[in-house]
Scaffold this motif. Sequence first.
Motif, PDB file in Angstrom:
ATOM      1  N   ALA A 160      -6.698 111.424  10.629  1.00 48.17           N
ATOM      2  CA  ALA A 160      -5.702 111.439   9.889  1.00 48.17           C
ATOM      3  C   ALA A 160      -5.395 111.034   9.408  1.00 48.17           C
ATOM      4  O   ALA A 160      -4.510 109.321   9.918  1.00 48.17           O
ATOM      5  CB  ALA A 160      -5.464 112.693  10.202  1.00 48.17           C
ATOM      6  N   ARG A 161      -5.303 110.490   7.912  1.00 46.02           N
ATOM      7  CA  ARG A 161      -4.386 109.449   7.140  1.00 46.02           C
ATOM      8  C   ARG A 161      -3.698 110.268   6.299  1.00 46.02           C
ATOM      9  O   ARG A 161      -4.265 111.165   5.102  1.00 46.02           O
ATOM     10  CB  ARG A 161      -5.335 109.041   6.765  1.00 46.02           C
ATOM     11  CG  ARG A 161      -5.856 107.417   7.682  1.00 46.02           C
ATOM     12  CD  ARG A 161      -4.716 106.337   8.588  1.00 46.02           C
ATOM     13  NE  ARG A 161      -5.659 105.474   9.062  1.00 46.02           N
ATOM     14  CZ  ARG A 161      -6.562 106.004  10.342  1.00 46.02           C
ATOM     15  NH1 ARG A 161      -5.909 107.350  11.155  1.00 46.02           N
ATOM     16  NH2 ARG A 161      -6.747 105.244  11.338  1.00 46.02           N
ATOM     17  N   VAL A 162      -2.734 109.441   5.442  1.00 44.30           N
ATOM     18  CA  VAL A 162      -1.825 109.547   4.583  1.00 44.30           C
ATOM     19  C   VAL A 162      -1.798 108.466   3.007  1.00 44.30           C
ATOM     20  O   VAL A 162      -1.275 107.794   3.597  1.00 44.30           O
ATOM     21  CB  VAL A 162      -0.576 110.132   4.618  1.00 44.30           C
ATOM     22  CG1 VAL A 162       0.577 110.837   3.249  1.00 44.30           C
ATOM     23  CG2 VAL A 162      -0.022 111.976   5.208  1.00 44.30           C
ATOM     24  N   LEU A 163      -2.163 108.994   2.020  1.00 44.25           N
ATOM     25  CA  LEU A 163      -1.897 108.006   1.147  1.00 44.25           C
ATOM     26  C   LEU A 163      -1.550 108.374  -0.208  1.00 44.25           C
ATOM     27  O   LEU A 163      -1.722 109.128  -0.911  1.00 44.25           O
ATOM     28  CB  LEU A 163      -3.692 107.071   0.423  1.00 44.25           C
ATOM     29  CG  LEU A 163      -3.284 105.906  -0.354  1.00 44.25           C
ATOM     30  CD1 LEU A 163      -2.924 104.609   0.726  1.00 44.25           C
ATOM     31  CD2 LEU A 163      -5.522 105.669  -1.198  1.00 44.25           C
ATOM     32  N   GLU A 164      -0.445 107.442  -0.830  1.00 52.52           N
ATOM     33  CA  GLU A 164       0.081 107.641  -2.131  1.00 52.52           C
ATOM     34  C   GLU A 164       0.012 106.575  -2.900  1.00 52.52           C
ATOM     35  O   GLU A 164      -0.249 105.654  -2.788  1.00 52.52           O
ATOM     36  CB  GLU A 164       1.914 107.845  -1.665  1.00 52.52           C
ATOM     37  CG  GLU A 164       2.177 109.075  -1.374  1.00 52.52           C
ATOM     38  CD  GLU A 164       3.602 109.305  -1.464  1.00 52.52           C
ATOM     39  OE1 GLU A 164       3.812 109.103  -2.527  1.00 52.52           O
ATOM     40  OE2 GLU A 164       3.899 108.831   0.164  1.00 52.52           O
ATOM     41  N   SER A 165      -0.187 106.851  -4.102  1.00 51.77           N
ATOM     42  CA  SER A 165      -1.169 105.787  -5.128  1.00 51.77           C
ATOM     43  C   SER A 165      -0.442 106.551  -7.068  1.00 51.77           C
ATOM     44  O   SER A 165      -0.747 108.184  -7.053  1.00 51.77           O
ATOM     45  CB  SER A 165      -2.735 105.991  -5.374  1.00 51.77           C
ATOM     46  OG  SER A 165      -2.856 104.866  -6.412  1.00 51.77           O
ATOM     47  N   SER A 166      -0.219 105.674  -7.461  1.00 52.10           N
ATOM     48  CA  SER A 166       0.472 105.281  -8.517  1.00 52.10           C
ATOM     49  C   SER A 166      -0.704 105.380  -9.813  1.00 52.10           C
ATOM     50  O   SER A 166      -1.131 105.966 -10.443  1.00 52.10           O
ATOM     51  CB  SER A 166       1.061 104.449  -9.900  1.00 52.10           C
ATOM     52  OG  SER A 166       2.131 103.947  -8.514  1.00 52.10           O
ATOM     53  N   PHE A 167      -2.009 105.343  -9.343  1.00 52.59           N
ATOM     54  CA  PHE A 167      -3.463 105.625 -10.261  1.00 52.59           C
ATOM     55  C   PHE A 167      -4.160 107.004  -9.581  1.00 52.59           C
ATOM     56  O   PHE A 167      -4.253 106.958  -8.371  1.00 52.59           O
ATOM     57  CB  PHE A 167      -3.874 104.878 -10.145  1.00 52.59           C
ATOM     58  CG  PHE A 167      -3.400 103.419 -10.216  1.00 52.59           C
ATOM     59  CD1 PHE A 167      -2.547 103.098 -12.289  1.00 52.59           C
ATOM     60  CD2 PHE A 167      -2.734 102.733  -9.930  1.00 52.59           C
ATOM     61  CE1 PHE A 167      -2.135 102.021 -12.275  1.00 52.59           C
ATOM     62  CE2 PHE A 167      -2.125 101.402  -9.990  1.00 52.59           C
ATOM     63  CZ  PHE A 167      -1.131 101.562 -11.082  1.00 52.59           C
ATOM     64  N   PRO A 168      -4.897 107.837 -10.169  1.00 48.78           N
ATOM     65  CA  PRO A 168      -5.845 108.768  -9.310  1.00 48.78           C
ATOM     66  C   PRO A 168      -6.861 107.938  -8.927  1.00 48.78           C
ATOM     67  O   PRO A 168      -8.596 108.044  -8.880  1.00 48.78           O
ATOM     68  CB  PRO A 168      -6.266 108.733 -11.090  1.00 48.78           C
ATOM     69  CG  PRO A 168      -6.210 108.582 -12.461  1.00 48.78           C
ATOM     70  CD  PRO A 168      -4.964 107.265 -11.591  1.00 48.78           C
ATOM     71  N   VAL A 169      -6.794 107.355  -7.863  1.00 45.52           N
ATOM     72  CA  VAL A 169      -7.574 106.302  -7.077  1.00 45.52           C
ATOM     73  C   VAL A 169      -9.097 107.461  -6.646  1.00 45.52           C
ATOM     74  O   VAL A 169     -10.209 106.903  -6.154  1.00 45.52           O
ATOM     75  CB  VAL A 169      -7.127 105.666  -6.186  1.00 45.52           C
ATOM     76  CG1 VAL A 169      -6.749 104.868  -6.748  1.00 45.52           C
ATOM     77  CG2 VAL A 169      -6.675 106.737  -4.986  1.00 45.52           C
ATOM     78  N   ASP A 170      -8.738 108.770  -6.428  1.00 40.61           N
ATOM     79  CA  ASP A 170      -9.489 109.720  -5.480  1.00 40.61           C
ATOM     80  C   ASP A 170     -10.794 109.257  -6.634  1.00 40.61           C
ATOM     81  O   ASP A 170     -11.665 109.888  -6.978  1.00 40.61           O
ATOM     82  CB  ASP A 170      -9.198 110.230  -4.439  1.00 40.61           C
ATOM     83  CG  ASP A 170      -8.017 111.416  -6.175  1.00 40.61           C
ATOM     84  OD1 ASP A 170      -7.372 110.683  -6.831  1.00 40.61           O
ATOM     85  OD2 ASP A 170      -8.394 112.633  -6.442  1.00 40.61           O
ATOM     86  N   ALA A 171     -10.728 110.025  -7.618  1.00 38.58           N
ATOM     87  CA  ALA A 171     -11.049 109.925  -8.875  1.00 38.58           C
ATOM     88  C   ALA A 171     -12.032 109.155  -9.067  1.00 38.58           C
ATOM     89  O   ALA A 171     -13.483 109.485  -9.655  1.00 38.58           O
ATOM     90  CB  ALA A 171     -10.311 110.834 -10.581  1.00 38.58           C
ATOM     91  N   ILE A 172     -11.666 107.982  -8.929  1.00 38.94           N
ATOM     92  CA  ILE A 172     -11.719 106.884  -9.040  1.00 38.94           C
ATOM     93  C   ILE A 172     -12.757 106.661  -8.616  1.00 38.94           C
ATOM     94  O   ILE A 172     -14.243 106.394  -8.763  1.00 38.94           O
ATOM     95  CB  ILE A 172     -10.744 105.356  -9.096  1.00 38.94           C
ATOM     96  CG1 ILE A 172     -10.211 105.488 -11.184  1.00 38.94           C
ATOM     97  CG2 ILE A 172     -11.486 104.088  -9.321  1.00 38.94           C
ATOM     98  CD1 ILE A 172      -9.016 104.783 -10.807  1.00 38.94           C
ATOM     99  N   TRP A 173     -12.621 106.637  -7.576  1.00 44.07           N
ATOM    100  CA  TRP A 173     -13.975 106.492  -6.373  1.00 44.07           C
ATOM    101  C   TRP A 173     -15.045 107.452  -6.476  1.00 44.07           C
ATOM    102  O   TRP A 173     -15.798 106.724  -6.033  1.00 44.07           O
ATOM    103  CB  TRP A 173     -12.891 106.657  -4.692  1.00 44.07           C
ATOM    104  CG  TRP A 173     -13.679 106.470  -4.055  1.00 44.07           C
ATOM    105  CD1 TRP A 173     -14.027 105.629  -3.212  1.00 44.07           C
ATOM    106  CD2 TRP A 173     -14.180 108.114  -2.997  1.00 44.07           C
ATOM    107  NE1 TRP A 173     -14.790 105.688  -1.772  1.00 44.07           N
ATOM    108  CE2 TRP A 173     -14.638 107.134  -1.435  1.00 44.07           C
ATOM    109  CE3 TRP A 173     -13.620 108.417  -2.839  1.00 44.07           C
ATOM    110  CZ2 TRP A 173     -14.512 108.494  -0.329  1.00 44.07           C
ATOM    111  CZ3 TRP A 173     -14.080 109.337  -1.518  1.00 44.07           C
ATOM    112  CH2 TRP A 173     -14.838 109.309  -0.377  1.00 44.07           C
ATOM    113  N   HIS A 174     -14.608 108.348  -6.191  1.00 47.82           N
ATOM    114  CA  HIS A 174     -16.060 109.767  -5.895  1.00 47.82           C
ATOM    115  C   HIS A 174     -16.637 108.566  -7.747  1.00 47.82           C
ATOM    116  O   HIS A 174     -17.501 109.605  -7.670  1.00 47.82           O
ATOM    117  CB  HIS A 174     -14.830 111.011  -6.802  1.00 47.82           C
ATOM    118  CG  HIS A 174     -14.325 111.669  -5.416  1.00 47.82           C
ATOM    119  ND1 HIS A 174     -15.858 112.382  -4.490  1.00 47.82           N
ATOM    120  CD2 HIS A 174     -13.206 111.930  -5.090  1.00 47.82           C
ATOM    121  CE1 HIS A 174     -14.808 112.323  -3.291  1.00 47.82           C
ATOM    122  NE2 HIS A 174     -14.027 112.753  -3.912  1.00 47.82           N
TER     123      HIS A 174
END
Length: 271
Positions: A160-174
Amino acid sequence: MTICAPTLLELQCAVSRDLLGFADGDTSEYVVPDGLAPQARLAIYRNTANSTLLTALRLTYPAVQALVGSEFFEGAARLFIEQHPPSSAQLDSYGAIFPNFLAQMPEAASLIYLPDTARLEWAVNEALHAPDAKPLDLRRLEQFDAADMHAVRFLPSPAARVLESSFPVDAIWHAVLSRDDNALANINLTADPVCLYIHRGPSGVEVIRMAVGQCRFTAALIAGRSLHDALVDVPDAEASVWLAHLLASACFVDISLSNEASSQTIGRQVT
């Protein structure tokens, strides 16, 4: 003058440092030439070692490689390998600070979202290779009354992990991994920051967006803070629903009522 031969451990350490390019790692005097110069023989193994580390980074950071291109990625990775050789034989654990390395590369400065994309990929890598752990038996919660529940501390799953970003990195990754150019083109880098919950479920690693309050709550629990402390900045109703989600996703493997989890731990089982 008698020169003592190195022990096997000393020789292994010296060869390791030689293969990784350290200046004090010359072991050529212990290599049998047999038709090929000692340094040439060592160079073969050095190239193999570097190629193996490069492959490990490529497997961990496929989205980063797709974003910058194979040539740029290989150049950055080889610089990283040179400056940050592995300290462990476990290749799955190699490359943890690669995101920070990218953040300091002048050549990648224009790709402001790249380091956080790499951090997401590292979190996914950690979740993927984390040891298996038996989820918390929810019936254990029945042992505590309402007063005890506020003092409860949860032991997080290793996956389990938590990550915060100023950018939509999940959308970029997908978008990158699915090779969806239209989705990638429509990503708004100035959109609101994202908070992500990364965990390994039955079908693999999942990356889920959270609200800011959910993120703070989850991060507090994963950090080992008591339920009471974690609830400070989160409305009770929102926290209750999200806690149920975390429990259902096997975010926790253990529970205790003390800072000394080792002495008051209830039912931890890791396989």
